[in-house]
Every structure is written in structure tokens, then in C-alpha cells.
Motif scaffolding. Structure first.
Motif, mmCIF file in Angstrom:
data_model
loop_
_atom_site.group_PDB
_atom_site.id
_atom_site.type_symbol
_atom_site.label_atom_id
_atom_site.label_comp_id
_atom_site.label_asym_id
_atom_site.label_seq_id
_atom_site.Cartn_x
_atom_site.Cartn_y
_atom_site.Cartn_z
ATOM 1 N N CYS A 35 0.811 -1.245 -0.036
ATOM 2 C CA CYS A 35 -0.078 0.147 0.102
ATOM 3 C C CYS A 35 0.967 1.226 0.007
ATOM 4 C CB CYS A 35 -0.858 0.106 1.182
ATOM 5 S SG CYS A 35 -2.073 -1.212 1.253
ATOM 6 N N GLY A 36 1.940 1.212 0.764
ATOM 7 C CA GLY A 36 2.846 2.376 0.665
ATOM 8 C C GLY A 36 3.513 2.676 -0.616
ATOM 9 N N ALA A 37 3.965 1.481 -1.170
ATOM 10 C CA ALA A 37 4.560 1.719 -2.372
ATOM 11 C C ALA A 37 3.839 2.254 -3.365
ATOM 12 C CB ALA A 37 5.320 0.575 -2.921
ATOM 13 N N LEU A 38 2.297 1.691 -3.445
ATOM 14 C CA LEU A 38 1.543 2.135 -4.374
ATOM 15 C C LEU A 38 1.350 3.942 -4.248
ATOM 16 C CD1 LEU A 38 -1.707 0.430 -5.454
ATOM 17 C CD2 LEU A 38 -1.910 2.768 -4.898
ATOM 18 N N ASN A 39 0.992 4.188 -2.943
ATOM 19 C CA ASN A 39 0.923 5.715 -2.804
ATOM 20 C C ASN A 39 2.021 6.479 -3.265
ATOM 21 O OD1 ASN A 39 -1.812 5.771 -1.973
ATOM 22 N ND2 ASN A 39 -1.378 5.705 0.318
ATOM 23 N N ASP A 40 3.179 5.944 -2.763
ATOM 24 C CA ASP A 40 4.465 6.665 -3.372
ATOM 25 C C ASP A 40 4.370 6.893 -4.867
ATOM 26 O OD1 ASP A 40 5.465 6.656 -0.751
ATOM 27 O OD2 ASP A 40 6.863 5.188 -1.123
ATOM 28 N N ASN A 41 4.132 5.968 -5.606
ATOM 29 C CA ASN A 41 4.242 6.006 -6.952
ATOM 30 C C ASN A 41 3.049 6.713 -7.602
ATOM 31 O OD1 ASN A 41 6.903 4.578 -8.013
ATOM 32 N ND2 ASN A 41 5.959 3.419 -6.214
ATOM 33 N N ALA A 42 1.882 6.279 -7.101
ATOM 34 C CA ALA A 42 0.579 7.162 -7.486
ATOM 35 C C ALA A 42 0.704 8.503 -7.542
ATOM 36 C CB ALA A 42 -0.583 6.794 -6.761
ATOM 37 N N LEU A 43 1.093 9.180 -6.250
ATOM 38 C CA LEU A 43 1.366 10.450 -6.124
ATOM 39 C C LEU A 43 2.569 11.065 -7.008
ATOM 40 C CD1 LEU A 43 0.688 12.960 -4.523
ATOM 41 C CD2 LEU A 43 2.471 12.547 -2.845
ATOM 42 N N LYS A 44 3.510 10.402 -7.037
ATOM 43 C CA LYS A 44 4.853 10.962 -7.915
ATOM 44 C C LYS A 44 4.399 10.958 -9.363
ATOM 45 C CE LYS A 44 7.786 8.083 -6.623
ATOM 46 N NZ LYS A 44 9.244 7.480 -6.550
ATOM 47 N N VAL A 45 3.880 9.687 -10.028
ATOM 48 C CA VAL A 45 3.484 9.558 -11.478
ATOM 49 C C VAL A 45 2.418 10.488 -11.912
ATOM 50 C CG1 VAL A 45 2.855 7.862 -13.071
ATOM 51 C CG2 VAL A 45 4.753 7.289 -11.406
ATOM 52 N N GLY A 46 1.462 10.505 -10.779
ATOM 53 C CA GLY A 46 -0.025 11.338 -11.058
ATOM 54 C C GLY A 46 0.496 12.634 -11.207
ATOM 55 N N PHE A 47 1.437 13.366 -10.119
ATOM 56 C CA PHE A 47 1.832 14.892 -10.279
ATOM 57 C C PHE A 47 2.584 14.775 -11.758
ATOM 58 C CE2 PHE A 47 4.123 18.141 -7.692
ATOM 59 C CZ PHE A 47 3.535 19.109 -8.357
ATOM 60 N N THR A 48 3.588 14.022 -11.881
ATOM 61 C CA THR A 48 4.396 14.152 -13.087
ATOM 62 C C THR A 48 3.533 14.231 -14.472
ATOM 63 O OG1 THR A 48 6.150 12.964 -11.760
ATOM 64 C CG2 THR A 48 6.424 13.164 -14.159
ATOM 65 N N PHE A 93 11.348 14.048 -3.540
ATOM 66 C CA PHE A 93 11.090 12.456 -2.732
ATOM 67 C C PHE A 93 12.307 11.894 -2.365
ATOM 68 C CE2 PHE A 93 10.369 7.871 -3.066
ATOM 69 C CZ PHE A 93 9.107 7.941 -2.151
ATOM 70 N N VAL A 94 13.501 12.151 -2.987
ATOM 71 C CA VAL A 94 14.661 11.434 -2.864
ATOM 72 C C VAL A 94 15.347 12.414 -1.447
ATOM 73 C CG1 VAL A 94 17.062 11.120 -3.559
ATOM 74 C CG2 VAL A 94 15.131 10.183 -4.794
ATOM 75 N N LEU A 95 15.188 13.529 -1.580
ATOM 76 C CA LEU A 95 15.823 14.345 -0.646
ATOM 77 C C LEU A 95 15.671 13.812 0.995
ATOM 78 C CD1 LEU A 95 17.345 17.023 0.138
ATOM 79 C CD2 LEU A 95 15.392 18.411 0.040
ATOM 80 N N PRO A 96 14.550 13.590 1.473
ATOM 81 C CA PRO A 96 14.451 12.989 2.924
ATOM 82 C C PRO A 96 15.510 11.812 2.950
ATOM 83 C CG PRO A 96 12.226 13.562 2.166
ATOM 84 C CD PRO A 96 13.125 13.489 0.782
ATOM 85 N N PHE A 97 15.679 11.046 2.249
ATOM 86 C CA PHE A 97 16.504 9.887 2.222
ATOM 87 C C PHE A 97 18.250 10.207 2.719
ATOM 88 C CE2 PHE A 97 13.213 7.976 -0.096
ATOM 89 C CZ PHE A 97 13.166 6.692 0.394
ATOM 90 N N TYR A 99 4.042 19.548 -4.069
ATOM 91 C CA TYR A 99 5.369 19.378 -3.703
ATOM 92 C C TYR A 99 5.753 18.953 -2.605
ATOM 93 C CZ TYR A 99 6.885 21.544 -8.509
ATOM 94 O OH TYR A 99 7.225 22.008 -9.738
ATOM 95 N N LEU A 100 4.887 19.596 -1.589
ATOM 96 C CA LEU A 100 5.025 19.285 -0.073
ATOM 97 C C LEU A 100 4.614 17.721 0.172
ATOM 98 C CD1 LEU A 100 5.362 20.124 2.880
ATOM 99 C CD2 LEU A 100 3.013 20.808 2.904
ATOM 100 N N ALA A 101 3.471 17.415 -0.446
ATOM 101 C CA ALA A 101 3.085 16.125 0.043
ATOM 102 C C ALA A 101 4.390 14.991 -0.516
ATOM 103 C CB ALA A 101 1.712 15.959 -0.650
ATOM 104 N N THR A 102 4.691 15.308 -1.834
ATOM 105 C CA THR A 102 5.715 14.445 -2.406
ATOM 106 C C THR A 102 7.146 14.516 -1.312
ATOM 107 O OG1 THR A 102 5.291 15.058 -4.350
ATOM 108 C CG2 THR A 102 7.352 14.169 -4.132
ATOM 109 N N PHE A 103 7.536 15.425 -0.697
ATOM 110 C CA PHE A 103 8.563 15.731 0.159
ATOM 111 C C PHE A 103 8.132 14.681 1.130
ATOM 112 C CE2 PHE A 103 10.654 17.373 4.022
ATOM 113 C CZ PHE A 103 11.935 17.219 3.620
ATOM 114 N N LEU A 104 6.929 15.046 1.949
ATOM 115 C CA LEU A 104 6.630 14.227 3.125
ATOM 116 C C LEU A 104 6.312 12.692 2.853
ATOM 117 C CD1 LEU A 104 3.663 16.826 4.332
ATOM 118 C CD2 LEU A 104 6.161 16.353 5.424
#
Length: 634
Positions: free
Chosen positions: A30-43, A69-73, A120-125
Motif C-alpha cells: 500500500c505504501g509503495a502504491l501511494n508513493d508512486n501514484a502521487l509521484k507519477v500522477g503529479f508528473t 522525494f529523494v531528499l529526505p533519504f 510538492y510538499l506532499a511529495t517531500f513528506l
């Protein structure tokens, strides 16, 4: 019973029915789906529907979204690793998934209002969410799975991750199409966050390995310390570098799919879904194939095979792209699939991804199994830091090549060639990866290998392996079938031959000579064996001292007694059956392997007996046991 002591499941799919794995798997999904749905959807929105976001540059956003998305890592991975070592991983998982619900609330507001700053904020979070969960995810598996289950468990996680990527991509495609699609995406993201939290509630307790750990909140000093911890084991460090390089390659391809579809394939957003579906399917196939090829073991010999395939198909993708028309009107997914030239592109993507799965799963399992439990989460945090740095490097390379006028196909070519160079560098530093692949390929090409009692070879700790000597490839077979690296005691003359000498020097074989030929070399060999055993390694000796000329075993010599006198460790008797009579033996009627004659592999058996205490391991007793394992006729 401790989970780490459980017997491996016959199939990794059985883990999906067990509480120790299934809730964790669905939480991760579920987490991986949300990560990518948000990134890909926004892009997708800013690429194909940029009018919804006035003032936002689509190309800049394409690089900025993955960077955010990568910056917090980079910033928080070191802290996340400490938290995962200090607190129960189940409790941390539940906290992270609760945080995800709040983040998806922010993302939903951004999608509803078409607000780029909120997205952008949601992507960072969401990057923060994944940073916190990363060390938990990879430290959780070895805490609940037996070593024989790690390959299958990692394969399932990789498969689930890329299926989630595909599902997220489809949702992102919907967001690019209509305003209603954006609302569907917002609702889906929130639903998946809640579903992940529900699954996390059933993740079993995972006690902290270091509850008294004092957290260092300084990210710079802790990042440096985590990297230093990871470098204490050279194999682990090289494994982390290998994993991070895969993230470099993966980030390059995945972040290029939108531009590749639009500018090279001249296709609409639906084709991006086709590309990602193909890539995801390839990863799934490669990851699941790993378990079958490795038979549940951590088979590092698959890593070079994976890297070779990645380079071949990345480079061919460049040539496949140049075979396409230079310009054309945007075409639908249906029209795209009607072209034979496009099927070559899809085949390259599928095979590139499949070989990536073969490459990554053994590396993850290797790092997890070799990392000490007390520092495992911090080592996985170091992995996340390196992954992030490599992904940033991938983005910088893409921007530099784009500024220099290199198109997306050229980027694929450069990545494929770089993969060749990086692989060569890693295998030069760690030749055991390449040698294990060569041994595995040779043995499994010529023979169908059957193992009897192979689990008796110790997974950890020192031991002396004692085996009959049937052929010139005995050591190669044992190298291919042992779950761990082996130090072989070999006749000093073999080191003078160019190819075999290089091979056995690379695997740190120990040269030995009879006392009447070189007494000093013999004593040095005993000392080297004692030093290797003191470091917890496996040492293999062929006590006959020479190849059999008749198929019957020669008398065992006293060399093993001298080794045990200096280093009293368990002794594991073994026997090889099926090699006598092959071209690798000294049989006067030697024949080529059956596969060359009839197309079916000959059967080769490695039989392993019960370990003996050093006091019981006399040459006579060992020969009796090995003879029983070998059989009267060999």
C-alpha cells in the motif's frame, strides 16, 4: 520457536498466508502504491495537462518531483536507522502508516485544488514516510524469516513493490486525463493509506535489537557513522554499492518513461502505463525466478548474470529506439501495440527488468544475512542514503546529457555502457561474485545437480569440509553448491597454470606441497588453514591428495589431522557422485556430458554427512563415512 530457526517454506508464496510476513507485505504494498501514484500522477499532470498548473515548468517539475522525494533519504536515513534499531519495528510501522494518512490528506487537498505547492510538499513528506519505513522494511525480513526464506521473501517484496508501482502508474494516468481522474487519485491515495494502517495493525511484534541506543539527532555525523558501520564488512559494503547502482539505473529509466513515450515513441499517456507494466512484469518474473534458480539459497552467482543482461538490453534499447520513425502524431496504446518495432522496445524493457530482478534480490538477501542484528537497520539506512545519492547522480547525469543535446535513447546507451564499467569495477574488487557465476553456470550447464544433506554445511562459523577427489572440477562444483565461500587446499602445481592458477588465487585457495617437496610451503599451508578457521571461514581439503585413476577412493592422508590439531573445529564429510567417467575425470573411457549427446543434463550429486567433532575426525573414520556417501561404485 524463533522465526530465524524455522525451516524454509517449500515456496515463498506460502509466506503470504503467514502472519509473520503477510501483514508486512500488504503494508509495504500500500505504501509503495501511494508513493508512486502521487509521484507519477503529479508528473503526468504537469507533463500532459500543464494548463492546470500555471507557472509550473513541466520539464523542471519532471526533475524536481523525484528530487523532492529523494531528499529526505539523504537528510533523515541515518536517524531512521537508529530509530529502527532502538524501537519495536511493528510499533514504528504503525506510526509511519498513521503519518502517511496525514500526508495523503495534504496530497488530496493539492489534487482537489490543483495546487503545485501542496503537491510538492506532499511529495517531500511521502519521501519522509518512505525514509522512516526503509530501514524497518529491510531489517524486518531477517528478523522473521529463516536464511533459506530470505531470497523468496525479498523476491515477493520486490514483486509486490513493482506491482504497486504499476497500480500507482495507472492511477496517475487517470489523474492526467480528467478533473474527475484527479479526484479518483486523491480518494485512492487516502484509501490505500488507511488500508496500509489496517494491515500494519497485524504486523507481529519485532523487538528492538538495541533498546538502550542513544539517538544521535545530528544527521551529518550520524550519516557518516552509518556509512562507516556499513564499510566494516567488505562484502556488505560492495553489496550496498551494487544495490545503489541498480537504483541509479532504475531511476534513469523510470524517470525517462514520460519523455520517452512522448518524444521518442510519439505516444499518448496510456503508453507510459504499457511501458511501466512491461517493466514491472519483468521485475516480477526476474525476482520470482531468483528463488527457483537459487533453490532458496543466497546465490550471488546470479548477480553477474543479472548485470550482463541489464547491459545487453539497455544497449539494444538504444538501437531499437533509433529504428523508430523520427516523428509521428501521438498514437494510442492500441496503435502502439500494432507495430512490430514497438514490440522490440517492450522486449528490451521486459528483459532489462527481469535481469534487474536477478541482480537485486540476491544482493538484498546477502546484505541482510551478513549484517549483524544489532546494526542491521542502520546498515539498511546506509543503503537508503547511498540509494538516494545514486538517484541524485542519475538525475544530474540526465540533466547534463540533456543539456548537451543527448536524447533519451542516448541516455539509455550511456547507462548501459556505464553498467558494464561499474560491473567490471565491482567484480574486480570482489571476484567471488564473478567466479561464483562462472562456477554456477559451468556446473548447471553440464549437470543436473542433486544435493543430499546440503543444509549440514554450517551457515556460520568455522568448519573443515572433507571430500573425495574424483575430477578436475571437484572444487568448482563445491564452490557452486556451497552456501558460503570456501577456502580450498590445493596442490601448489595448479597455481602455475594461467587460468586455473588465477581462479584459485582469486578465491584465496591455499597452496600445499608434500613435505619432501617443500616443507616450508606445507607448514605455511597449515598456518593459513588455521588463520582462516580462526576467522570463521570454511576450509575444504581433499584428503586423498590426488585424483582417483580407477573411480575408487585413495587412502586418506593425515593432513586433516594436522589442520585440526592447530584449529579444532567441526568436520563435515562430503562425497561427489556422477563425475567419474566424465571428461573431467581420469577415466580412460571418459565421455562428454550427456547434454552434449542427448540434450538432457547428466545427474551430479553432492552428498553431505553429519558434522563430526574434531576428536572423532580421524582419517580412517572420515574415509569410512565418505566412502558410504560415495557408494561402492561411485
Amino acid at each position: 520457536m524463533n522465526h530465524a530457526q524455522r525451516r524454509a517454506s517449500p515456496s515463498s508464496l506460502a509466506l503470504l498466508r503467514e502472519r509473520r510476513f503477510a501483514p508486512f507485505f500488504w503494508t509495504q504494498f500500500c505504501g509503495a502504491l501511494n508513493d508512486n501514484a502521487l509521484k507519477v500522477g503529479f508528473t503526468s499532470l504537469v507533463t500532459y495537462a500543464s494548463s492546470r498548473f500555471p507557472g509550473v515548468d513541466a520539464k523542471l517539475a519532471g526533475f524536481l518531483i523525484p528530487a523532492l522525494f529523494v531528499l529526505p533519504f539523504v537528510l533523515f536515513s541515518a536517524t531512521a536507522g537508529q530509530l529502527a534499531d532502538k524501537f519495536d519495528k511493528a510499533a514504528l510501522t504503525r506510526f509511519v502508516k498513521s503519518f502517511e494518512i496525514a500526508v495523503m490528506g495534504v496530497a488530496g487537498a493539492g489534487l482537489w485544488c490543483a495546487s503545485a505547492p501542496l503537491l510538492y510538499l506532499a511529495t517531500f513528506l511521502m519521501g519522509v514516510h518512505s525514509t522512516l519505513f526503509g530501514p524497518v522494511k529491510y531489517a524486518y525480513l531477517p528478523q522473521h524469516l529463516a536464511e533459506g526464506e530470505l531470497v523468496g521473501g525479498n523476491g515477493l517484496v520486490e514483486t509486490g513493490t513493482f506491482v504497486a508501482i504499476l497500480a500507482g502508474t495507472i492511477a496517475g494516468g487517470l489523474a492526467a486525463a480528467t478533473q474527475q481522474g484527479a479526484l479518483v487519485l486523491a480518494a485512492l491515495c487516502l484509501l490505500m493509506a488507511v488500508a496500509g494502517r489496517v494491515a500494519a495493525a497485524r504486523v507481529p511484534a519485532s523487538p528492538a535489537p538495541q533498546p538502550a541506543l542513544r539517538v544521535n539527532w545530528n544527521p551529518a555525523s550520524e550519516t557518516w557513522r552509518n556509512l562507516a558501520i556499513a564499510r566494516t564488512d567488505r562484502t556488505v559494503w560492495l553489496g550496498l554499492l551494487g544495490i545503489s547502482w541498480l537504483w541509479f539505473v532504475g531511476a534513469t529509466f523510470l524517470s525517462s518513461f514520460f519523455s520517452f513515450a512522448k518524444d521518442v515513441l510519439h505516444a499518448d499517456p496510456d503508453v507510459v502505463t504499457v511501458l511501466l507494466a512491461t517493466f514491472s512484469l519483468g521485475i516480477c518474473v526476474g525476482s520470482m525466478l531468483c528463488e527457483r534458480l537459487s533453490r532458496g539459497r543466497i546465490e550471488i552467482g546470479l548477480v553477474p548474470l543479472g548485470s550482463i543482461g541489464m547491459s545487453v538490453f539497455a544497449i539494444d534499447l538504444y538501437f531499437a529506439s533509433h529504428a523508430l520513425p523520427a516523428s509521428a502524431p501521438l498514437q494510442s496504446a492500441g496503435a502502439f501495440l500494432h507495430s512490430a518495432a514497438h514490440w522490440r522496445v517492450l522486449a528490451d524493457l521486459f528483459l532489462l527488468a527481469a535481469f534487474s530482478g536477478l541482480y537485486s534480490v540476491p544482493l538484498y538477501a546477502l546484505v541482510q544475512s551478513r549484517s549483524p542484528a544489532t546494526h542491521r537497520a542502520r546498515i539498511m539506512a546506509a543503503n537508503n542514503i547511498l540509494n538516494a545519492l545514486f538517484m541524485v547522480a542519475a538525475a544530474l547525469l540526465a540533466m547534463a546529457l540533456s543539456a548537451a543535446g543527448v536524447g533519451i535513447p542516448g541516455l539509455f546507451l550511456v547507462t548501459g555502457l556505464l553498467n558494464v564499467a561499474v560491473a567490471a569495477w565491482i567484480y574486480t574488487l570482489a571476484p567471488q561474485f564473478l567466479l561464483r557465476f562462472a562456477a554456477w553456470a559451468l556446473v548447471h550447464t553440464c549437470y543436473r545437480v542433486r544435493r543430499e544433506g546440503a543444509e549440514r554445511i554450517p551457515a556460520t562459523g568455522a568448519a573443515v569440509l572433507v571430500c573425495n577427489h574424483v575430477s578436475f572440477v571437484d572444487a568448482v562444483v563445491i564452490m557452486a553448491e556451497s552456501p558460503r565461500p570456501v577456502r580450498f587446499v590445493m596442490d601448489h602445481r595448479i597455481f602455475r597454470t594461467p587460468l586455473a592458477g588465477w581462479l584459485f588465487r582469486a578465491v584465496k585457495a591455499i597452496p600445499v606441497a608434500p613435505a619432501h617437496e617443500d616443507a616450508a610451503l606445507l607448514e605455511r599451508a597449515y598456518a593459513d588453514c588455521a588463520a582462516a578457521l580462526a576467522q570463521g571461514e570454511l576450509v575444504c581439503i581433499f584428503p586423498e591428495g590426488k585424483l582417483t585413476r580407477t573411480g575408487e577412493m585413495n587412502a586418506f592422508r593425515h593432513g586433516v589431522t594436522e589442520i585440526l590439531r592447530r584449529a579444532p573445529v567441526p568436520v563435515v564429510p562430503m562425497a561427489l557422485r556422477g563425475l567419474w567417467g566424465s571428461v573431467f575425470s581420469r577415466d580412460a573411457n571418459a565421455r562428454v556430458p550427456r547434454w552434449l549427446r542427448r540434450g538432457a543434463a547428466s545427474t551430479l550429486t553432492l552428498a553431505v554427512g553429519e558434522p563430526l567433532a574434531p576428536a572423532q575426525a580421524s582419517p580412517q573414520r572420515l574415509q569410512q563415512i565418505v566412502q558410504q556417501l560415495y557408494g561402492a561404485q561411485g
